[in-house]
Design a protein around this motif. Structure first.
Motif, mmCIF file in Angstrom:
data_model
loop_
_atom_site.group_PDB
_atom_site.id
_atom_site.type_symbol
_atom_site.label_atom_id
_atom_site.label_comp_id
_atom_site.label_asym_id
_atom_site.label_seq_id
_atom_site.Cartn_x
_atom_site.Cartn_y
_atom_site.Cartn_z
ATOM 1 N N PRO A 196 0.966 -0.809 -0.553
ATOM 2 C CA PRO A 196 0.035 -0.284 0.014
ATOM 3 C C PRO A 196 0.745 1.631 0.377
ATOM 4 O O PRO A 196 0.083 2.424 -0.362
ATOM 5 N N HIS A 197 1.915 1.208 0.442
ATOM 6 C CA HIS A 197 2.813 2.116 0.282
ATOM 7 C C HIS A 197 4.328 2.090 -0.791
ATOM 8 O O HIS A 197 5.078 0.945 -0.712
ATOM 9 N N VAL A 198 4.566 3.105 -1.256
ATOM 10 C CA VAL A 198 5.946 2.898 -2.415
ATOM 11 C C VAL A 198 6.879 4.038 -2.100
ATOM 12 O O VAL A 198 5.866 5.587 -2.485
ATOM 13 N N VAL A 199 7.624 4.309 -1.639
ATOM 14 C CA VAL A 199 8.816 5.208 -1.586
ATOM 15 C C VAL A 199 9.650 5.043 -2.833
ATOM 16 O O VAL A 199 10.426 4.419 -3.225
ATOM 17 N N ASN A 200 9.677 6.241 -2.880
ATOM 18 C CA ASN A 200 10.818 6.652 -4.287
ATOM 19 C C ASN A 200 11.875 7.620 -3.928
ATOM 20 O O ASN A 200 11.768 8.676 -2.985
ATOM 21 N N ALA A 201 13.099 6.102 -3.355
ATOM 22 C CA ALA A 201 13.987 6.767 -2.939
ATOM 23 C C ALA A 201 14.953 6.343 -3.796
ATOM 24 O O ALA A 201 16.199 6.243 -3.917
ATOM 25 N N ALA A 202 14.691 6.825 -5.162
ATOM 26 C CA ALA A 202 15.744 6.858 -6.900
ATOM 27 C C ALA A 202 16.486 7.493 -7.199
ATOM 28 O O ALA A 202 16.478 7.536 -7.888
ATOM 29 N N GLY A 203 17.156 8.823 -5.834
ATOM 30 C CA GLY A 203 17.996 9.075 -6.222
ATOM 31 C C GLY A 203 17.958 10.536 -7.193
ATOM 32 O O GLY A 203 17.180 10.965 -7.605
ATOM 33 N N THR A 204 18.856 10.791 -7.865
ATOM 34 C CA THR A 204 19.049 11.299 -9.075
ATOM 35 C C THR A 204 17.898 10.867 -10.295
ATOM 36 O O THR A 204 17.134 11.842 -11.282
ATOM 37 N N TRP A 205 17.078 10.082 -10.294
ATOM 38 C CA TRP A 205 16.021 9.150 -11.183
ATOM 39 C C TRP A 205 14.921 8.767 -10.342
ATOM 40 O O TRP A 205 13.953 8.637 -11.209
ATOM 41 N N GLY A 206 14.600 10.221 -9.647
ATOM 42 C CA GLY A 206 13.577 10.008 -8.775
ATOM 43 C C GLY A 206 12.758 10.917 -9.975
ATOM 44 O O GLY A 206 11.670 10.218 -9.272
ATOM 45 N N GLY A 207 12.811 11.855 -10.311
ATOM 46 C CA GLY A 207 12.168 11.724 -11.651
ATOM 47 C C GLY A 207 11.354 11.126 -12.156
ATOM 48 O O GLY A 207 10.020 10.976 -12.825
ATOM 49 N N GLU A 208 11.812 10.016 -12.732
ATOM 50 C CA GLU A 208 11.896 9.139 -13.684
ATOM 51 C C GLU A 208 10.349 8.387 -13.079
ATOM 52 O O GLU A 208 9.329 8.063 -13.349
ATOM 53 N N LEU A 209 10.527 8.049 -11.897
ATOM 54 C CA LEU A 209 10.140 6.894 -10.847
ATOM 55 C C LEU A 209 8.355 7.699 -10.738
ATOM 56 O O LEU A 209 7.643 7.905 -10.622
ATOM 57 N N ALA A 210 8.883 9.467 -10.483
ATOM 58 C CA ALA A 210 7.274 10.028 -9.970
ATOM 59 C C ALA A 210 6.926 9.889 -10.848
ATOM 60 O O ALA A 210 5.611 9.933 -11.683
#
Lengths: 405, 99
Positions: A196-210
């Protein structure tokens, strides 16, 4: 991992920030899976110096996060300090001329009011603290709270200590959404993970995950080179840098900025860091950047002139337009959290970030105000950030220079 | 078989270098590591932490295991540095910076 997995929280990104999110979420009683398309700590975490700095931060939300993080790092050091090469070595910021020293001391006065230990240091005391530093400097400020870890070891240790399951080599290809748009997990190249929860800790690629979750988060890369010398006896005792580093960190310019941070390491090599350039994900070697680093470091420590540089490495700091990270729940997508965009301070700020995320996940009030870190604070521009044409039309009163040109 | 024969090499005349003051022979174009191996020496450095012996590992300049002091410059990669007549090679302890 071909079968379907279920947990409470999926952390996307096995770097330092993801590791800290996993640790504190697990300690809050949550079942965590960490996924990364690459190896453990294979991105920006492996490309920095492991700075845990308060010295370069002006009073404000980032400094508050740095102070919280510093306390948490000190606690972790009690548990795993040797294994992660934690060292409370202190930072020394130096000024060449009296007017620079005056500005530096004024900056330090503001920091002291915010809870930073900052000790003024005259020229004589500076020579005692750093016997090899260049002669003729006006003085400086000692920051005893500045510390260091070995970042890849720290990330790995924290994930292990968390007990979280770790899935490397599993690229997230989709953020799964349920009825009403709420997050219900991720799809990876190796199967689905339901949570039920996803944490975007993708760093420099966090925009892509968003973007996979359908939201706008303009994380951009800011390239940095680090120069590594041959191993030496301990000749540089603190993190030493010139006062203009702070201005470079805060700069919006795309052009190359260098203000070397010089420090010895437990292993022997001296690390010379801190070029900053906005050149996208360009991995090519830049001799001008390295020359500027070497020259600046030699100005601070003349003995470096006779020391060989062994190698260099580079990384991409995850940079958001206002130089603050995105931390907290995303009001646009229920269940989605962001913990990215820490620019060059992600190692230091990781612990506080993980703690705040875990507190929100556990339904508690976060101990710092998350408003300055809101992930939805960036207006969606109809034009891509690479476009330089004036986009001040309908989105109107864009308050500041979000896209520094 | 001698590798010189295998490659049908015809090197120029040998010359002399020193390892910790002892004379050893080298051929034109040989690296420090090649000359040391030819002389039967496989370890010429001790590590910084625990004083363990080190010599060639990768042999191609990547691993920095074979560091050695040449003509008073410490931390040269033995596998890359070509020898010249009279070069003074010294075994290296720790950082090589008498620390």
């Amino acid at each position: 991992m071909s079968k379907r997995l279920t947990c409470d929280v999926v952390v996307v990104g096995a770097g330092m920030v993801g590791a800290a999110c996993a640790l504190y979420a697990a300690r809050a009683g949550l079942d965590v899976i960490v996924v990364d398309r690459g190896p453990m700590a294979g991105g920006t975490t492996a490309a920095g110096e492991g700075n845990l700095l308060v010295s370069d931060k002006e009073p404000g939300p980032e400094l508050g996060l740095a102070l919280l993080s510093g306390r948490l790092w000190a606690d972790l050091a009690e548990e795993v300090g040797d294994a992660i090469e934690y060292e409370l070595k202190g930072g020394v910021v130096v000024a060449a001329a009296p007017d620079g020293l005056e500005a530096l001391e004024k900056f330090a006065t503001g920091q002291r009011a915010a809870g930073v230990e900052a000790v003024p240091v005259d020229a004589d005391r500076l020579r005692e603290l750093e016997p090899q530093v260049a002669p003729g400097l006006a003085g400086g400020v000692l920051y005893p709270q500045d510390a260091q870890v070995m970042p890849t070891l720290a990330a790995a240790r924290l994930v292990r200590a968390s007990g979280a399951r770790l899935a490397t080599g599993a690229a997230v290809t989709e953020v799964l959404r349920g009825a009403g748009g709420a997050v219900r997990g991720v799809r990876t190249g190796r199967g689905e993970i339901h949570a039920p929860h996803v944490v975007n800790a993708a760093g420099t690629w966090g925009g892509e995950l968003a973007a996979l979750a359908g939201v706008h988060l303009p994380v951009l890369p800011r390239r940095g080179f680090v120069l590594v010398t041959e191993p030496l006896p301990r000749l540089v005792r603190h993190k030493v840098y010139a006062a203009d580093y702070v201005a470079d960190v805060a700069s919006d310019s795309a052009a190359l900025q260098t203000s070397p941070v010089v420090e010895g390491t437990a292993a022997g090599p001296v690390l010379i860091g801190a070029t900053r350039e906005r050149v996208g994900f360009d991995r090519s070697l830049s001799l001008p950047a390295l020359r500027a680093l070497a020259a600046g470091a030699t100005r601070l420590f003349p003995f470096l002139e006779h020391v060989r540089a062994m190698r260099t490495y580079l990384g991409f700091r995850p940079y958001l337009p206002d130089h603050l990270p995105a931390i907290g729940p995303d009001p646009r997508v229920p269940g989605l959290f962001h913990a990215c965009g820490h620019e060059g301070a992600g190692i230091g700020l990781s612990t506080g970030t993980g703690q705040l995320i875990a507190q929100v996940l556990a339904g508690e009030a976060p101990e710092l105000d998350l408003a300055p870190f809101r992930p939805d604070r960036f207006p969606v521009s109809p034009l891509a950030s690479s476009s330089s044409s004036s986009s001040k039309s309908s989105s109107g009163s864009s308050s500041d220079s979000e896209e520094a040109s | 078989m001698n590798p010189l024969e295998l490659a049908r090499a015809e090197p120029g005349p040998a010359f002399t270098v020193t390892l910790d003051g002892r004379e050893i022979d080298a051929l034109p174009g040989q690296t420090v590591a090649a000359a040391l191996w030819t002389a039967g020496v496989t370890s010429w450095r001790t590590t910084r932490g625990e004083g363990r012996p080190r010599g060639i590992f990768c042999g191609i300049g990547v691993c920095f295991d074979c560091l050695v002091t040449v003509n008073d410059r410490p931390n040269q990669r033995a596998c890359l540095v070509p020898l010249r007549p009279g070069d003074a090679i010294r075994t290296q302890e720790g950082t090589g910076h008498h620390g």
